[in-house]
Scaffold this motif. Sequence first.
Motif, PDB file in Angstrom:
ATOM      1  N   THR A  28      12.713  52.241  66.146  1.00  0.00           N
ATOM      2  CA  THR A  28      13.729  53.237  65.793  1.00  0.00           C
ATOM      3  C   THR A  28      14.370  53.799  67.033  1.00  0.00           C
ATOM      4  N   GLY A  29      15.652  54.192  66.897  1.00  0.00           N
ATOM      5  CA  GLY A  29      16.351  54.829  68.016  1.00  0.00           C
ATOM      6  C   GLY A  29      16.530  56.311  67.729  1.00  0.00           C
ATOM      7  N   LYS A  30      15.926  56.802  66.601  1.00  0.00           N
ATOM      8  CA  LYS A  30      16.128  58.206  66.212  1.00  0.00           C
ATOM      9  C   LYS A  30      14.830  58.969  66.393  1.00  0.00           C
TER      10      LYS A  30
HETATM   11  P1  ADP Z   1      15.383  54.258  61.264  1.00  0.00           P
HETATM   12  O1  ADP Z   1      16.737  54.469  60.683  1.00  0.00           O
HETATM   13  O2  ADP Z   1      14.322  54.995  60.526  1.00  0.00           O
HETATM   14  O3  ADP Z   1      15.318  54.483  62.715  1.00  0.00           O
HETATM   15  P2  ADP Z   1      15.938  51.471  60.830  1.00  0.00           P
HETATM   16  O4  ADP Z   1      15.078  50.263  60.829  1.00  0.00           O
HETATM   17  O5  ADP Z   1      16.786  51.630  59.616  1.00  0.00           O
HETATM   18  O6  ADP Z   1      15.008  52.724  61.019  1.00  0.00           O
HETATM   19  O7  ADP Z   1      16.830  51.436  62.103  1.00  0.00           O
HETATM   20  C1  ADP Z   1      16.310  51.113  63.327  1.00  0.00           C
HETATM   21  C2  ADP Z   1      17.229  51.566  64.438  1.00  0.00           C
HETATM   22  O8  ADP Z   1      18.379  50.741  64.505  1.00  0.00           O
HETATM   23  C3  ADP Z   1      17.790  52.917  64.255  1.00  0.00           C
HETATM   24  O9  ADP Z   1      16.899  53.915  64.707  1.00  0.00           O
HETATM   25  C4  ADP Z   1      19.080  52.899  65.055  1.00  0.00           C
HETATM   26  O10 ADP Z   1      18.820  53.211  66.449  1.00  0.00           O
HETATM   27  C5  ADP Z   1      19.470  51.466  65.004  1.00  0.00           C
HETATM   28  N1  ADP Z   1      20.563  51.268  64.085  1.00  0.00           N
HETATM   29  C6  ADP Z   1      20.484  50.832  62.801  1.00  0.00           C
HETATM   30  N2  ADP Z   1      21.724  50.794  62.238  1.00  0.00           N
HETATM   31  C7  ADP Z   1      22.598  51.233  63.205  1.00  0.00           C
HETATM   32  C8  ADP Z   1      24.014  51.398  63.261  1.00  0.00           C
HETATM   33  N3  ADP Z   1      24.808  51.133  62.184  1.00  0.00           N
HETATM   34  N4  ADP Z   1      24.540  51.847  64.426  1.00  0.00           N
HETATM   35  C9  ADP Z   1      23.760  52.113  65.510  1.00  0.00           C
HETATM   36  N5  ADP Z   1      22.446  51.970  65.530  1.00  0.00           N
HETATM   37  C10 ADP Z   1      21.850  51.538  64.371  1.00  0.00           C
END
Ligand code: ADP
Length: 722
Positions: free
Chosen positions: A676-678
């Motif tokens: 995750t990036g969040k």
């Molecule tokens: P989460 O949303 O819980 O972090 P996800 O597997 O859905 O888990 O996403 C993984 C990571 O991918 C996110 O934390 C985000 O940094 C990156 N990411 C996903 N979709 C996008 C997007 N549309 N734009 C930018 N970064 C994204």
Amino acid sequence: MTLIRNIDRYGALLHLLLFALLFSPQLQADPEIVHIGVLSHRGDQATLRMWGPTAAYLATNIPAYQFVIRPLKFDEVNSAVETGKIDFVLVNPGIYVNLEVKYRVSRIATLYNRRNDVPYKIFGGVIFTRQDHPEINNLEDLRGHSMMAVDTTSLGGFQMAMREMVEEGIDPYTDLQSLQFGGIHDYVVMAVLNSEVDVGAVRTDILERMASAGTIDLNDFRIINPQKVSEFPFALSTRLYPEWPFSKVAHTADSLAQQVAVALLNMPHDHAAALAGNYAGWTIPLDYQPVHDLFRTLKLPPYQNLGKFTLSDAISRYWYWLLGGLLMLLFMVVMTLWVMRLNKAIQKAKNRLELQHELILDSVADGIYGVDLHGRSTFFNKAAERITGWEAAEVIGLNQHDILHHTHADGSPHRAEECPVYQTFRENQARYVSDDVFWRKDGNSFPVEYSSTPIWGDSGKTVGSVVVFRDITRRKRAEEEARQHQLELARAGRLSTLGEMASGIAHELNQPLTAISTNAQASIRILESDSANINVCVDVMERIASQADRAGEIIRQLRRLVRKEPLERSEGEVNDLVNAVVVLIWPDVRRASVRLELDLEEPLPRISLQPIQIEQVILNLARNAIESLAERVNGERMLYIGTRSEPGESIWITVRDNGPGIKPELANTLFDPFVTGKPQGMGLGLSISYGIIEAHGGKLSFNPAYRDGAEFTFYLPLRETS
Ligand code: ADP
């Protein structure tokens, strides 16, 4: 010759005789008869006796005419003049002024009355009481006392006195104690003297004449309202009026009238005719205006109608006004008719408009009703009737709040003061209520959304409000269904997450377990090369190895269970799933001011899929996109969802945003769990989505070449439907 001469002489004689015959007065034609009408108030004989000599006097002076006296009673005078039976008329001044006005009779001489051998051409009236009567000193004192006069028609013996009284404000008929008429002057005097009445009224000189005859003593009487006029020696209480006039009737020739006037004026005062008539000759005609004035004051004929204004008077005097008025009236009637027609036409147009208005109101699917400032319903359309079960006739005039809006959804009373409909016209502001309840006639409530808008009257003031409402039962049900759906999605998500976690755990555990197993087998091999206690050691090691294998097998089984379990599929349309997701994300889209661009290929081939899971994938991608767009501060935020089909092959779904894009450090592990990036992120969304698409035989990927944000694409093969 002698004979001839004789004949000549006889001839001359004959001529002489003829001449004498022709011109002797005895032999002339009868003289023309001239009738003199004389008012006979003392009987015909007396009249003829008095005035016969005067007629004879005139005949002597005007020989061409024979003058005949015609005595006339009061009631005969008018007709005698009117029918022309008389040529001259001798009446009292009162009758004269009437004849003057009615028949244009004109006076040619005025009588000299003889009193004590003195001629008087004027006379008046005298009002008197007894000298010893203490209460009456002036006209005002007459009120409340009894009075006797000669006759109602007697000029000197009543009318003159009445004029003075009337001008003093006394009406002899109402203000006196009594009013009697004695008929004869002398009788009136005696009645006063004998105290039969308080006051008497007679013509002038009566008192003096009676005194000189020795009948009364002047000192016994007191004169009321005494007047002093020079050269008029008699007691007097009134104005003076001219004596009897001698008049010519309208048809009488002026030449004859002139001869009669001259003869009368020439009559000596003591001529036998004058003495017979008890008068003293004639004078030039006097002015009878005072008599006119008297009659006017007393409103006696010919002035009885003076001051009265009859219809014919009005017509003759104001005919032009009347004509103008009539024309005006006509104009107004025409105008009124025109206005009435106009009114009718307007009424018709109004009715038509109202009908149209009603038709429009009644064809609308929403319930509409009007409310006046007292909260009473003013109209109620068909839809309102249908929705509420009330009929317009039952509701109009009643308080709408009490009928439709009395209770909240939870059963607590809804107070009228808080009713938004009332607040609308109180605050003069339209209101929209998205979720409330109205009550039906049958006692059930139903959810409504409604707007209440003020109605402004012609004067610009609010006269009420109009309420437009909609039964939102179906919408609410749909919302509820959507909520349930979302719950289901969340549950599916949770299940998937659990599966992934299990899968992750299994993956993590598998390697050490494999190592344990490998190491255990290696130890066995080592121990097998030695001979001491080896058997025991081998047993233990074998048990370890078999347990480790067993654990590995369990985990493998678990993994298989959560990841490879066959899915329950159904046929579906991907666009429907996209639309369902749009409904779910719509509040977030609005909140984040994102422009949503849908680019859906229509129609898409139907496909066998697990709809909840595919929705979950689209939802994950869309949510990630919206969350990333929050970081975009400037410029428009855009979210694109597009569908395409590759005929016979697959369906492609692309979710794209113009956010910051994928962080480069995540690019390679993006679909791994827990990446995750969040700060609060789980890092599972993409990995679950990946697994779901994989389970459907497709593939989820992101486009690393896309530089304006992030672009994710997945495809689903049409395997089963192709
Ligand atoms: P989460 O949303 O819980 O972090 P996800 O597997 O859905 O888990 O996403 C993984 C990571 O991918 C996110 O934390 C985000 O940094 C990156 N990411 C996903 N979709 C996008 C997007 N549309 N734009 C930018 N970064 C994204």
